[in-house]
Design a protein around this motif. Structure first.
Motif, mmCIF file in Angstrom:
data_model
loop_
_atom_site.group_PDB
_atom_site.id
_atom_site.type_symbol
_atom_site.label_atom_id
_atom_site.label_comp_id
_atom_site.label_asym_id
_atom_site.label_seq_id
_atom_site.Cartn_x
_atom_site.Cartn_y
_atom_site.Cartn_z
ATOM 1 N N PHE A 142 28.973 -7.982 34.639
ATOM 2 C CA PHE A 142 28.580 -7.106 35.750
ATOM 3 C C PHE A 142 27.111 -6.718 35.699
ATOM 4 O O PHE A 142 26.459 -6.859 34.673
ATOM 5 N N GLU A 144 40.616 4.244 33.566
ATOM 6 C CA GLU A 144 40.538 3.334 32.431
ATOM 7 C C GLU A 144 40.541 4.109 31.121
ATOM 8 O O GLU A 144 40.905 3.576 30.081
ATOM 9 N N ALA A 155 38.046 5.090 29.516
ATOM 10 C CA ALA A 155 36.964 4.651 28.624
ATOM 11 C C ALA A 155 35.764 5.599 28.687
ATOM 12 O O ALA A 155 35.037 5.749 27.723
ATOM 13 N N VAL A 170 32.818 5.479 30.073
ATOM 14 C CA VAL A 170 31.542 4.846 29.742
ATOM 15 C C VAL A 170 30.388 5.532 30.469
ATOM 16 O O VAL A 170 29.312 5.712 29.916
ATOM 17 N N TRP A 171 30.623 5.951 31.719
ATOM 18 C CA TRP A 171 29.532 6.449 32.582
ATOM 19 C C TRP A 171 29.444 7.950 32.620
ATOM 20 O O TRP A 171 30.453 8.648 32.510
ATOM 21 N N TRP A 183 24.493 -1.317 29.119
ATOM 22 C CA TRP A 183 25.914 -1.439 29.433
ATOM 23 C C TRP A 183 26.565 -2.510 28.556
ATOM 24 O O TRP A 183 27.652 -2.316 28.017
ATOM 25 N N CYS A 191 33.102 0.267 26.660
ATOM 26 C CA CYS A 191 33.475 -0.492 27.866
ATOM 27 C C CYS A 191 34.502 -1.566 27.520
ATOM 28 O O CYS A 191 34.344 -2.324 26.570
ATOM 29 N N THR A 192 35.570 -1.628 28.336
ATOM 30 C CA THR A 192 36.623 -2.614 28.108
ATOM 31 C C THR A 192 36.492 -3.811 29.042
ATOM 32 O O THR A 192 37.396 -4.641 29.113
ATOM 33 N N CYS A 242 36.817 -3.903 32.217
ATOM 34 C CA CYS A 242 37.925 -3.969 33.167
ATOM 35 C C CYS A 242 37.460 -4.150 34.607
ATOM 36 O O CYS A 242 38.216 -4.620 35.452
ATOM 37 N N LYS A 301 36.799 -1.795 36.821
ATOM 38 C CA LYS A 301 37.228 -0.753 37.765
ATOM 39 C C LYS A 301 36.039 -0.048 38.401
ATOM 40 O O LYS A 301 36.035 0.256 39.593
ATOM 41 N N CYS A 302 35.004 0.219 37.583
ATOM 42 C CA CYS A 302 33.825 0.913 38.117
ATOM 43 C C CYS A 302 33.182 0.099 39.223
ATOM 44 O O CYS A 302 32.727 0.637 40.223
HETATM 45 S S1 SF4 Z 1 34.197 -2.231 33.215
HETATM 46 FE FE1 SF4 Z 1 33.544 -0.303 34.142
HETATM 47 S S2 SF4 Z 1 35.434 0.899 34.401
HETATM 48 FE FE2 SF4 Z 1 35.912 -0.765 32.978
HETATM 49 S S3 SF4 Z 1 35.587 0.158 30.955
HETATM 50 FE FE3 SF4 Z 1 33.664 -0.887 31.502
HETATM 51 S S4 SF4 Z 1 32.451 0.690 32.453
HETATM 52 FE FE4 SF4 Z 1 34.557 1.466 32.420
#
Ligand code: SF4
Ligand code: SF4
Ligand code: FES
Ligand code: FES
Lengths: 239, 179
Positions: free
Chosen positions: A145, A166, A168, A170-171, A190, A196-197, A199, A201-202
Motif C-alpha cells: 500500500f 483490525e 492493530a 497502527v494509525w 508504514w 501492521c497486519t 489487512c 482495511k485502512c
Molecule cells: S493494513 Fe491498514 S488496517 Fe490493516 S493492520 Fe495495517 S495499517 Fe491497520
C-alpha cells in the motif's frame, strides 16, 4: 437477552418517522432513506464528528449539530437541507480542498473519491480561499500500500478501521492544527510498522486517494468502504 | 519532522518506569502523568523512542497513541534538551512588543543562526539546542503574563519586560552558574 428498544418519533424535513432510542440522527435518517452528506462517518466505525459535513438544523435551537454524533430525542424536528446548511457545508469542503494538494487529475482515486463526489454534488468548481500547497511526503515503504499525505483529509477513518476492527491500532494523528498528520506507530515508516497486519482495511476505509493499493495508476483505485460496514454487520450477527 | 533519538532504558530506568506505571494506572489521564514523570527524571528532560516503546509495552498502549500524545502536548520533548532552557513567548502581546527581535538576538547570541524562510511556515514552533547542549531555545504561544510583555522564561523563571540587554545578562548569569 436484549431489552426491546424504545421507539421514538422524530421529524426529518417535516416527515414523521419512527426511530429507535440510541440511534444518531444520521442513523435514523439513513434507515428512512434520507440523505445527509458525510465524510468522516463510515457505518460500523465509532463516529467522531470531525468533518462537520453532516450538520443539520434542530428546531428550537440556533446551533447546528453534526448528525453523525447527535443522538435523537423524542419529538425532535430535524432539517437536513437549507441555504444556511449548504453555505456551511460548502465552506467545510472548500477548506478541505485548499488544505492539502487535491490535484484530482493525477490522483489514483480520481472518479472514485468521496471528497471529489461531494464537491461536485455541491457544485464546487472553484474555491474562494488561497491554496495552501504544503510540501508533503508519500510513504511508499509498505509492500502493498501507499500513503500520500497530500490527499489526506484527517478524517481518521483509517485510524478507527485499524484500531476498532483490525485491533492493530497502527494509525494515529500526530501534532495538531495545520501540522497534523497521520502517523504509523512511533512515526516509523508504514512498511516498518511491526503492528501492521497488511489487512488493507485502512485503505478500503479511506475516502480519498490518501491510502491506496500499490501499482494503481490515475483513476484506478476503487475503494470498497461498504466492505468495512458489512464486515461489522457480519460480526454483530449472533449465532 | 522529528528524528527522535534512540536510547534503551537501563535497568534502573525500567524499574522507575514500572514503579510510575503501578502508581498511576487506573487514574484518569494516567498516560500523561507517566510520560511526564519519566521525562522529568531524564537528565536531558526528554523521552527517547525506546523509552516510549517500553512504556507502550508495559501499559498496553498502541505505539501510535503514545506518539500522538507526546506530539500533541508541547510539554513533551523527543530530543535531548540543553542544560538551560530559554523560552520566548511568541504570543500576540509579546509579539507586538518585539519578541521576534528577542528570539533573533538569542539565536545569534547562542550561535544558532537566524531564522530562515523555510522555518517561517512553522514559526509557532521553534526548538533549537546548541551543539554543546548548554542551551535550548524554544517558543511558547502565551505564558498568560501578557501584562509583562515581552515575557521570556529562563530555566522556569518568568522574566517580564525583557529587552535585548537584560536577556543577554540573564543568559550570561545562567551560563556562569552552570560552570
Ligand atoms: S493494513 Fe491498514 S488496517 Fe490493516 S493492520 Fe495495517 S495499517 Fe491497520
Ligand atoms: S489517510 Fe484517508 S482515512 Fe486516513 S485520515 Fe487521511 S483521508 Fe482519512
Ligand atoms: S460525518 Fe458527521 S462530522 Fe463528519
Ligand atoms: S503573549 Fe506573551 S505572555 Fe501572553
Amino acid at each position: 437477552m436484549r431489552l426491546p428498544q424504545k421507539k421514538l418519533s422524530i421529524r426529518i424535513d417535516g416527515e414523521l418517522i419512527s426511530a429507535v432510542e440510541g440511534q444518531t440522527i444520521l442513523q435514523a435518517a439513513k434507515a428512512n432513506g434520507k440523505y445527509i452528506p458525510t465524510l468522516c462517518d463510515l457505518e460500523g466505525l465509532t463516529p467522531v464528528g470531525a468533518c462537520r459535513l453532516c450538520i443539520v438544523e434542530i428546531s428550537g435551537t440556533d446551533r447546528l449539530f453534526p448528525a453523525c454524533t447527535t443522538p435523537i430525542q423524542d419529538g425532535m424536528s430535524v432539517t437536513t437541507a437549507s441555504t444556511r446548511l449548504a453555505h456551511h457545508r460548502r465552506i467545510s469542503v472548500e477548506l478541505l480542498l485548499v488544505e492539502r494538494n487535491h490535484t484530482c487529475a493525477v490522483c489514483v482515486s480520481n472518479g472514485h473519491c468521496e471528497l471529489q463526489s461531494l464537491a461536485s454534488a455541491m457544485g464546487i468548481s472553484t474555491v474562494r480561499f488561497a491554496y495552501n500547497y504544503p510540501k508533503l511526503g508519500v510513504d511508499l515503504s509498505h509492500p502493498r500500500f501507499v500513503l500520500d499525505h497530500n490527499r489526506c483529509i484527517l478524517c481518521t477513518r483509517c485510524v478507527r478501521a485499524c484500531a476498532d476492527l483490525e485491533g492493530a491500532h497502527v494509525w494515529e494523528i500526530t501534532s495538531r492544527g495545520i501540522h497534523s498528520r497521520i502517523v504509523s506507530d512511533l512515526n516509523q515508516k508504514w512498511g516498518e510498522s511491526r503492528s501492521c497486519t497488511n489487512c488493507g482495511k485502512c485503505v478500503q476505509a479511506c475516502p480519498t486517494g490518501a491510502l491506496a493499493a500499490k501499482g494503481c495508476a490515475v483513476e484506478e483505485m476503487v475503494k470498497r468502504a461498504d466492505n468495512i460496514s458489512s464486515l461489522v454487520h457480519r460480526r454483530e450477527v449472533q449465532v | 519532522m522529528h528524528t527522535a533519538s534512540l536510547e534503551r532504558p537501563n535497568a534502573a530506568e525500567r524499574a522507575f518506569i514500572d514503579q510510575v506505571i503501578i502508581s498511576r494506572t487506573g487514574h484518569p489521564g494516567a498516560l500523561l502523568g507517566i510520560l511526564e514523570s519519566v521525562q522529568e527524571r531524564h537528565p536531558n528532560k526528554y523521552l527517547p523512542l525506546e523509552t516510549l516503546e517500553y512504556i507502550a509495552a508495559q501499559t498496553n498502549t498502541p505505539l501510535s497513541r503514545i506518539y500522538s500524545v507526546v506530539t500533541f502536548y508541547a510539554l513533551f520533548n523527543l530530543q535531548p534538551q540543553g542544560d538551560n532552557t530559554i523560552c520566548i513567548c511568541r504570543g500576540t502581546a509579546c509579539h507586538t512588543r518585539g519578541s521576534r527581535n528577542l528570539l533573533q538576538s538569542v539565536r545569534l547570541e547562542l550561535g544558532l543562526g537566524l531564522e530562515d524562510a523555510s522555518e517561517t511556515s512553522e514559526a509557532d514552533k521553534t526548538l533549537l539546542t546548541t551543539p554543546d547542549h548548554k542551551f535550548t531555545v524554544r517558543t511558547v504561544a502565551c505564558f498568560g503574563q501578557c501584562a509583562m510583555a515581552p515575557v521570556v522564561e529562563v530555566n522556569h523563571r518568568i522574566c517580564g519586560h525583557v529587552n535585548e540587554r537584560t536577556l543577554q545578562r540573564e543568559i550570561r548569569t545562567v551560563e556562569r552558574e552552570s560552570y
